[in-house]
Each structure stands twice: as structure tokens, then as C-alpha cells.
Design an enzyme around this catalytic site. Sequence first.
Site, short mmCIF file in Angstrom:
data_model
loop_
_atom_site.label_atom_id
_atom_site.label_comp_id
_atom_site.label_asym_id
_atom_site.label_seq_id
_atom_site.Cartn_x
_atom_site.Cartn_y
_atom_site.Cartn_z
N ARG A 1 39.60 24.71 59.44
CA ARG A 1 40.52 25.81 59.73
C ARG A 1 40.20 26.48 61.06
O ARG A 1 39.10 26.31 61.59
CB ARG A 1 40.56 26.84 58.62
CG ARG A 1 39.21 27.45 58.24
CD ARG A 1 39.38 28.42 57.06
NE ARG A 1 38.14 29.05 56.70
CZ ARG A 1 38.00 30.00 55.79
NH1 ARG A 1 39.06 30.44 55.14
NH2 ARG A 1 36.82 30.52 55.50
N ARG B 1 26.44 23.83 50.17
CA ARG B 1 27.37 23.37 51.21
C ARG B 1 27.20 24.32 52.39
O ARG B 1 26.98 25.51 52.20
CB ARG B 1 28.81 23.47 50.72
CG ARG B 1 29.25 22.22 50.00
CD ARG B 1 30.76 22.06 49.95
NE ARG B 1 31.47 23.15 49.35
CZ ARG B 1 32.41 23.86 49.96
NH1 ARG B 1 32.73 23.60 51.23
NH2 ARG B 1 33.04 24.84 49.35
N GLU C 1 36.19 26.01 62.16
CA GLU C 1 35.19 25.91 61.09
C GLU C 1 35.02 24.43 60.71
O GLU C 1 35.98 23.79 60.32
CB GLU C 1 35.72 26.71 59.90
CG GLU C 1 34.67 27.40 59.10
CD GLU C 1 35.27 28.32 58.06
OE1 GLU C 1 35.69 29.44 58.43
OE2 GLU C 1 35.36 27.92 56.89
N TYR D 1 28.29 31.35 43.18
CA TYR D 1 29.26 31.81 44.15
C TYR D 1 29.82 33.15 43.69
O TYR D 1 30.32 33.26 42.58
CB TYR D 1 30.43 30.82 44.38
CG TYR D 1 31.35 31.43 45.40
CD1 TYR D 1 31.03 31.33 46.75
CD2 TYR D 1 32.42 32.22 45.03
CE1 TYR D 1 31.80 31.97 47.72
CE2 TYR D 1 33.19 32.89 45.98
CZ TYR D 1 32.87 32.75 47.32
OH TYR D 1 33.61 33.41 48.27
N ARG E 1 52.56 28.90 42.19
CA ARG E 1 53.27 30.17 42.05
C ARG E 1 54.76 29.91 42.24
O ARG E 1 55.15 29.42 43.30
CB ARG E 1 52.75 31.11 43.13
CG ARG E 1 52.91 32.56 42.80
CD ARG E 1 52.37 33.39 43.93
NE ARG E 1 50.96 33.73 43.82
CZ ARG E 1 50.28 34.27 44.82
NH1 ARG E 1 50.87 34.47 45.98
NH2 ARG E 1 49.01 34.58 44.67
N ARG F 1 41.40 24.08 38.22
CA ARG F 1 42.80 24.46 38.20
C ARG F 1 43.30 24.64 39.63
O ARG F 1 42.52 24.95 40.54
CB ARG F 1 43.03 25.72 37.37
CG ARG F 1 42.02 26.84 37.62
CD ARG F 1 42.14 27.92 36.56
NE ARG F 1 43.38 28.65 36.72
CZ ARG F 1 43.57 29.67 37.56
NH1 ARG F 1 42.59 30.07 38.34
NH2 ARG F 1 44.72 30.30 37.63
N ASP G 1 32.37 36.47 45.04
CA ASP G 1 33.12 37.20 46.05
C ASP G 1 32.49 38.57 46.20
O ASP G 1 31.68 38.99 45.36
CB ASP G 1 34.59 37.34 45.61
CG ASP G 1 35.41 36.11 45.97
OD1 ASP G 1 35.06 35.45 46.96
OD2 ASP G 1 36.39 35.82 45.27
#
Length: 368
Positions: free
Chosen positions: A284, A253, A305, A353, A180, A176, A355
Site C-alpha cells: 500500500r 510478521r 509499505e 494482536y 457489506r 471471515r 488494536d
Amino acid sequence: MQRLQNNKTYDYLVVGAGLFGSVIARRALDAGYSVKVIDRRNHIGGNLYCEDIDGVAVHSYGPHIFHTSDKQVWEWVNSVVEFVPFINSPLANFNGKIYNLPFNMNTFCQLWGVTTPEQAKAKIESQREGITDPKNLEEQAISLVGRDIFETLIKGYTEKQWGRECKELSADIIRRLPLRFTYDNNYFNDTYQGIPQGGYNTFIERLLEGADVELECDFFAHRETLENSARKIVYTGEIDRYFDYCFGRLEYRTLRFESERLESENYQGVAVMNFTDRTTPFTRIVEHRHFDKSCKAKHTIITREYPQEWNDKCEPYYPIANARNNTIAEQYRKLASAQQNVIFGGRLAQYRYYDMHHIVKLALQIEL
Ligand code: FAD
């Protein structure tokens, strides 16, 4: 509470001084257990670690912003050290033109000059190209957000990240792409968002207060002695390595960070700027001082990066959740769940993964 058994020196040996290991260590110490923590790196904190470069806290393993909607997690981390509010509002730079992220009404206005949600929705709808059964990442992204957003803000960035064209990448990588339809540049949707007062190092130091900490100590170099030193082990390293790669190696990765010191107080005006064109080789630039409003330094540190092909000499950052790796990881997780007296936790030992708020939640749920 069970006390030390037989000839064990510690109740807990924690392998890895990252967030998972440090939260468990704190809980065990608070419960009265003795704890030893080791890490193969020369510092604590795992990927949260920040290096102080003459007054600028440099997020050595990529920028970290704590965000959560879980009140219990937020209150727990704030009981360790107060978190200072920080709203992450990164920008995208596409061939020198700036766009707001995440994709919101500001972005749509910058792209097309539209000013209402209705106009923006109509524009996106007209660009979905009628794709109903996307065969690759390019088709998937276009079916979700239309051609312009894909070409400007997704294509180049994703191709740099994966080192392959979007047409060659699996549609599954992007499930997805949130859109917004408000003028809101707050990257995260969570209720709480911040950075620990005094930085992540202070936060981790408080978590480890009272533990015996040994750095530059690889578990596998002293496995037998370390295993015999504690009643229970908390293992937060790579799960395939723990089992001697018996089902094969998991893939990751990775990233390369290149930092530069500039004699200016403000280089790019924002903490995170993504470069979404294909020709800029990095993805970035992070300007660390913007994470810390109290920073008084007269210089600034920026980090470029670069995505990089992974090999087993590189830092493993992100698991690659493809069919091969998922199958192998599941086999390792089964072996792990059958291990007595070893808790496998965190991103490497679970090969998932997470957070930071997931990590804290999981570590608070572990039965000691
Ligand atoms: P780690 O931090 O990796 O800790 C594991 C530790 O174990 C390491 O210190 C390692 O050296 C040590 N270790 C491994 N093997 C051994 C061994 N054999 N012997 C001894 N020590 C060993 N999350 C957010 O919530 N917000 C963000 O903004 C965010 N940004 C991120 C940016 C990047 C670039 C990356 C890669 C991740 C980001 N994350 C973010 C995720 C966050 O980094 C993780 O949730 C968190 O660091 C996971 O903690 P951990 O303890 O599981 O792993």
C-alpha cells in the site's frame, strides 16, 4: 495506596513508552505514584509515533486510526486530548483500476455493474464454486466471497503479505471476510473513530507528563539496576526475551516503510491506497497529510509499505498465530502470570494482536 518501600527510587518502572505503558503511567501518576518510563527507541509513543516532516505528521510505523465502540474507552482518551473525527475509507488499486473498500455495494458495482444487494448476493453465490471444506487460504476465500473478489482484491495482496501463494497458506489465516450490502465505504464498523488533535505525539506526551522518561535505554542492558529501582515493573517488550527465550523464539510478521517527499499537495487523493495486484512490490501507499485536515504544507509525504521476512534484527509488528507460536506463547504467559510485581501488558508482552482501543481497555483494567 501503597507507598515506596525500602530503598526503591520509584513506585513503577514502565518498560516501553508505547500506548500500554503510557496509559498505565498516566493512571499511576494520577494516583500519586512516582513513575519512571524507559524505551529502547529514541522517541516515545511506540508504534503510534509520528515524525513531523516540515509540517506533515508522518506515521512512522504505519497509519494509525483510533476506533472503538466502547464509550468508556472513547471518553477516557478524549479526556486526555480531543480526538478529531476521521473516517477511514481506503481504496484498492488493481492494475490501475480503483475499487472501494471494505467490500461493499460500491465495490460490487465497480466489479460487475450490479446495483442492488440482491444482484450482488446472487453474483457472489454463483462464484463460491461449491467449496464446503476449504483446504487452503485460496479455497477458504473463494468459499466466502467468490472467485472475482478473491482474484481482484485478495490474492495478490495476501501473497505479498505472506511471501507465499494463497494455495500454500493455511485456511485458518482468514476466518471471515465481511461483505457489506450497503453503499458504505467506512472501513471500520465502530461507533467512534478519530485521530488525536495535535497528533499521537501530543496524546502520548500528555499521558507521560510528570513521569521521568529515559530514551535509548534497553531494559536488558541494565536489567538488575532497573529491577531494583522500582517497587513494581510494567513490562511491554517481547515476552520471550524477558524469559531469555527458554521455550524458543516467537515469530512475527514485519514491514519495511519507504517514504518519499513530493512537491505536490495531493498525490493520490486518499490516505490509504492498497495495491492488490501481485506485480507491484509494495502492499500500500499511505499519504499522511490526508489524516490531518488542518495540514497546510505545500508538499506531501508518501510511504510505500513492503512486507518483509522477519528476523530478530527487524521490528516485530504482527504475531503469527500458528500452532507452534500459540503453544510457545502460552508457556511464556504462564510464567509471566507467576511473576511477582511484574505486569506484562501490550502486544509484545502478551504476544497478541491488539488494536489501540483494546490496549487502552486492558490498561484501564489493570489493578495498580
Ligand atoms: P508498542 O507500541 O510496540 O510499544 C512497546 C514499546 O516498548 C516500544 O516503544 C518498544 O520500543 C519498547 N520496548 C520493547 N522492548 C523494550 C526493552 N527491552 N527496553 C526498552 N523498551 C522496550 N491499531 C489501531 O487501533 N488502529 C490502527 O489503524 C492501527 N494500525 C496499525 C498499523 C500497523 C502497521 C501496526 C503494526 C499496528 C497497527 N495498530 C493499529 C496496532 C497498534 O499499533 C497497537 O495496538 C499499539 O501500538 C500497541 O501498543 P503497545 O504499547 O502494546 O506496543
